[in-house]
Design a protein around this motif. Sequence first.
Motif, PDB file in Angstrom:
ATOM      1  N   GLU A 108      30.284  15.364   3.568  1.00 41.38           N
ATOM      2  CA  GLU A 108      29.918  16.055   2.158  1.00 41.38           C
ATOM      3  C   GLU A 108      29.971  17.658   2.668  1.00 41.38           C
ATOM      4  O   GLU A 108      30.219  18.406   1.741  1.00 41.38           O
ATOM      5  CB  GLU A 108      29.023  15.498   1.587  1.00 41.38           C
ATOM      6  N   ASN A 109      29.291  18.065   3.791  1.00 39.01           N
ATOM      7  CA  ASN A 109      28.955  19.262   4.082  1.00 39.01           C
ATOM      8  C   ASN A 109      30.614  19.834   3.963  1.00 39.01           C
ATOM      9  O   ASN A 109      30.642  21.214   3.814  1.00 39.01           O
ATOM     10  CB  ASN A 109      28.468  19.670   5.394  1.00 39.01           C
ATOM     11  N   ASP A 127      33.161  18.737   3.070  1.00 44.28           N
ATOM     12  CA  ASP A 127      33.908  18.747   1.608  1.00 44.28           C
ATOM     13  C   ASP A 127      33.442  20.285   1.165  1.00 44.28           C
ATOM     14  O   ASP A 127      34.233  20.860   0.291  1.00 44.28           O
ATOM     15  CB  ASP A 127      33.707  17.727   0.731  1.00 44.28           C
ATOM     16  N   LYS A 128      32.051  20.523   0.906  1.00 47.09           N
ATOM     17  CA  LYS A 128      31.641  21.476   0.145  1.00 47.09           C
ATOM     18  C   LYS A 128      31.978  22.787   0.785  1.00 47.09           C
ATOM     19  O   LYS A 128      32.535  23.730  -0.020  1.00 47.09           O
ATOM     20  CB  LYS A 128      30.191  21.500   0.317  1.00 47.09           C
ATOM     21  N   ASP A 169      35.516  23.693  -0.383  1.00 45.39           N
ATOM     22  CA  ASP A 169      35.709  23.985  -1.838  1.00 45.39           C
ATOM     23  C   ASP A 169      34.932  25.323  -2.214  1.00 45.39           C
ATOM     24  O   ASP A 169      35.132  25.769  -3.154  1.00 45.39           O
ATOM     25  CB  ASP A 169      34.690  22.976  -2.689  1.00 45.39           C
ATOM     26  N   ASN A 170      34.245  25.996  -1.027  1.00 45.08           N
ATOM     27  CA  ASN A 170      33.675  27.196  -1.320  1.00 45.08           C
ATOM     28  C   ASN A 170      34.893  28.071  -0.949  1.00 45.08           C
ATOM     29  O   ASN A 170      35.092  28.432   0.326  1.00 45.08           O
ATOM     30  CB  ASN A 170      32.642  27.379  -0.237  1.00 45.08           C
TER      31      ASN A 170
END
Lengths: 446, 279
Positions: B61-62, B64-65, B68-69
Motif C-alpha cells: 500500500e505504501n 501504491d500511495k 499516486d503522489n
Amino acid sequence: MAGVSAAPTRATVPDPQGSGTGRWRRQAVTALFLGPALIFLCVWLVYPTIRTLIRSFFDRSGSDFVFVDNYREIFTNETLLTAIKNNAIWVGVVPALVTAIGLIFAVLTERVSWSVAFKTVVFMPMAISLFAAGVIWHIMYEKTPDKGALNASIGVVRDAFKDDGVLAAANPSTPALRGSAERGFVLATPVRPGASALLGLTAIPPKEVPGGARQAATPAAGSDAISGTVWRDFRPGGGQPGRVEPDELGVPGATVELRDTAGRTLASRTTAADGGFVFESVDAGSYRVALAAKTFAAPYEGTSWLGPKLITPAVMIAYIWVWAGFAMVVIAAGLSAISREVLEAARTDGATEWQVFRRVTVPLLAPVLSVVFITMLINVLKVFDIVLSVAPGSSQDDANVIALAMWRTSFGGVNDFGLGSAIAVFLFLLVIPVLALNVRRFRREV
Amino acid sequence: MAARIANATRKLPVHLVLIFVAVLWMVPTLGLLLTSLMPADIIGSEGWWNLVSEPSKAAFENYDKLFDNNELTTALWVTVQVAVGNTVILVIVAALAGYAFAWLEFPGRDILFVVVIALLVVPLQVALIPIFSLYNTTGLFDTALGLMLFHVAFGMPFAIFLLRNFFVGIPKDILESARIDGASEMRIFFKLVLPLGLPAIASLAIFQFLWTWNDLIVALTFGRDTQPITVAIFSQLRQFGTNIELIAPASFVSLAIPLIVFLAFQRYFVQGLLAGSVK
C-alpha cells in the motif's frame, strides 16, 4: 587530402607549419573539439571560483568591502567552530578506518571462492546515494529498541548478561529503610544473627507486583541466621506500616544483600514467592541488610544515536558502511597485481601469515593504500549529504561539518553569501595540498 | 581428500567472518526495504524485522500511495531527465576534448591538460553562490537544464582525464590510415574513436549517471519546484520524519534504479573507479 593537411599527428607529420589556410583550418578543428569543454570549465568552474574568492571579502549584502571579517567569523562563530572541530574528527578517523577495513576485507576475500559475491554485497552501498544511505541508517538508529534495529540488537546482547529488575520503582514504607530505587535501600539499624529484617516497600502499583507473589511471610530461622521479608507493605483499607499483615504480598525475585558495617557485601539472596529470605550460619556481630539497586534495574530504553552526543560517530558509521566497498575493490585490484611468487617465497621461508601480511603485502600495497587514503581525505573534507539525512534537525548543529555549514549559511535561511563564500574558500584551501599531490601524480603519467 | 577437508576447516574462520560481514552489510538496506513494506498502521510502532517472522503483514500500500503522489512521481521524472540528459551531454563534450588532448597537436596542450586535471579537486561548494546568481539572472534557476549543465561541468575534468587516457591507447596506425584515406577529423572521431572508446565511455556514463542520480546538494541549491527525488524525500524528511510510510518506499525506489544500473554494469563501474584512483 584536406584531411591530411588538417591533421598533423605527433609522429608522421612533424608539424610543418604549412600554408596559412592549413594552419587556420587546424586551429578551427581544434577549437571545435576543445571549445565546448573549455566553455563548461570556464563558466562553471573557473569563473565561479574567482567570483567566490572576491565575494568572500564583502559583507552579507555584497556592497561593503570587509576584508577578512568573514574569515575571522569562521573562527569565532560557535556553530562554525563545531563544524571545523567535527570535520577534524572526520579527517582523523574516517580515511584511516576506511582504508584499514578495505585492506582487511580485500585480504580476507582473496582466500575464499565466493569473493565476487562478497565484494558485490559490500560494494553495493556505493551505488546508493549518500542521502539514501542516510535515510537507511536513520531507520537503523531509531531510539526505541522496538523500532531501531541497532538498539534492538544491543538490547538482546545486554539482556543476555544483565537481568532487568523485578520492580520499576518503590518507596520505603517506614523511615527504617533508607535510600532510593536508583541506589538501592538499606536498613538504618544494624541486624544481628537471630533477628529478622523487614524491608517494607510502598508505591508499587498492583499491576507491577511481580507475577507469582504470595502472602508475605518471614521464614523461620535459627539463632545463627538472619532472615527477613521484602514485601509490599500496603493493604486495601490501611494496615500498619512496618508490619507484615494478612493480604500483603511478598516481592519475589528481589536481591537482598548482607553487608558488614563498613558496607562491604558479604552475601546475597534472592527472595522467594512470599518475599522471604534467609542468610544462614552468620557469624556473631552486627550486619546491615540492603535491598540491591539491581532489583530496580530499568529495562534498556535505547541508546540515543541521533542525539547530540553520539550523532557524529553515528554518521561516520553510516559513511564507512558506504565507502568500505570502494576501498576494498581498489585495494583488491592492487593486491591481485602483487606477484604470487613473492608471497609464496615468504611462506616457504617460514613466515607466518601475519608476517607475510605485515612485511610483504602491506609494503607492496603502500601506493594503493595511499591512493585510497587520499581519496577518502578529499571525500571526507567535502562530506555533506549523509550528515543532512542521518542527523535530525535537532542535532544538526552538533553534527555540523564545513560543507554543510557553508550550505546552511548561504542557502539555509541565513543567506549570508559573504560568509558562505568565505567558508567555501576555506574548504578549497583545505583541499589544495591534496590537489598539489594529485597534480604531481597525474603529471607523471602525462 | 583429507588435505582438502583440513584446508576447508583451516579456512572456516575466514568464511564465518566474511559471512558475518556480508550479512551485516546487507541488513541496513534490507531494513529499508522491509520498512517500506509495512502497512501504515504498524510502521510507527513495530520494528521491520517483525516482517521476517510474519511475512503476511507485508503490503504494497505504501508503494501504491507513492505512485499516486504527484509530487514524488514528478520528482522521479525530473531525476531521470537530469541524470540521462547530463550524462549524454558530458559524454559527447568530454569525448571531443579527450580526443583533442590525445591526438591533436596544438600549442600549450600539455599545460592545459594539467590545468584540467587540477580542476578535478575544485569543491563544488565554491561554485554554488556565483552560479546561483548567474542562474537567477539567466533564467536557468529551477530548471532541469540548469541542473544538467552544472553536473556536466563538474563531471568534465574527470571525464576528460579518463577518456584522454583511453584514447591515447588507440593504435596510431588505425587513425593514420584513416587520415591517409582522406577522412576528416570529425569522421575519424565518430566512426573510429567513439566505437573504439566504448568501454571507457561506458564506465564514464555509468559513473556520471549514478553521481547525478544520487546528487542532493546541487538540486537543493538550484531547484525550487523542479525537484529531483532526493530533494523531494529531503523535504518529506524535514516534516518531522513522521511520514516514514512515504519516505521509506520513495528512498527504496530512488536507490533501486542506481542499484540495478550498478549490478548490470558492475564491470564498467569498477573499471572506471580503478582508472580514477589507481592509475
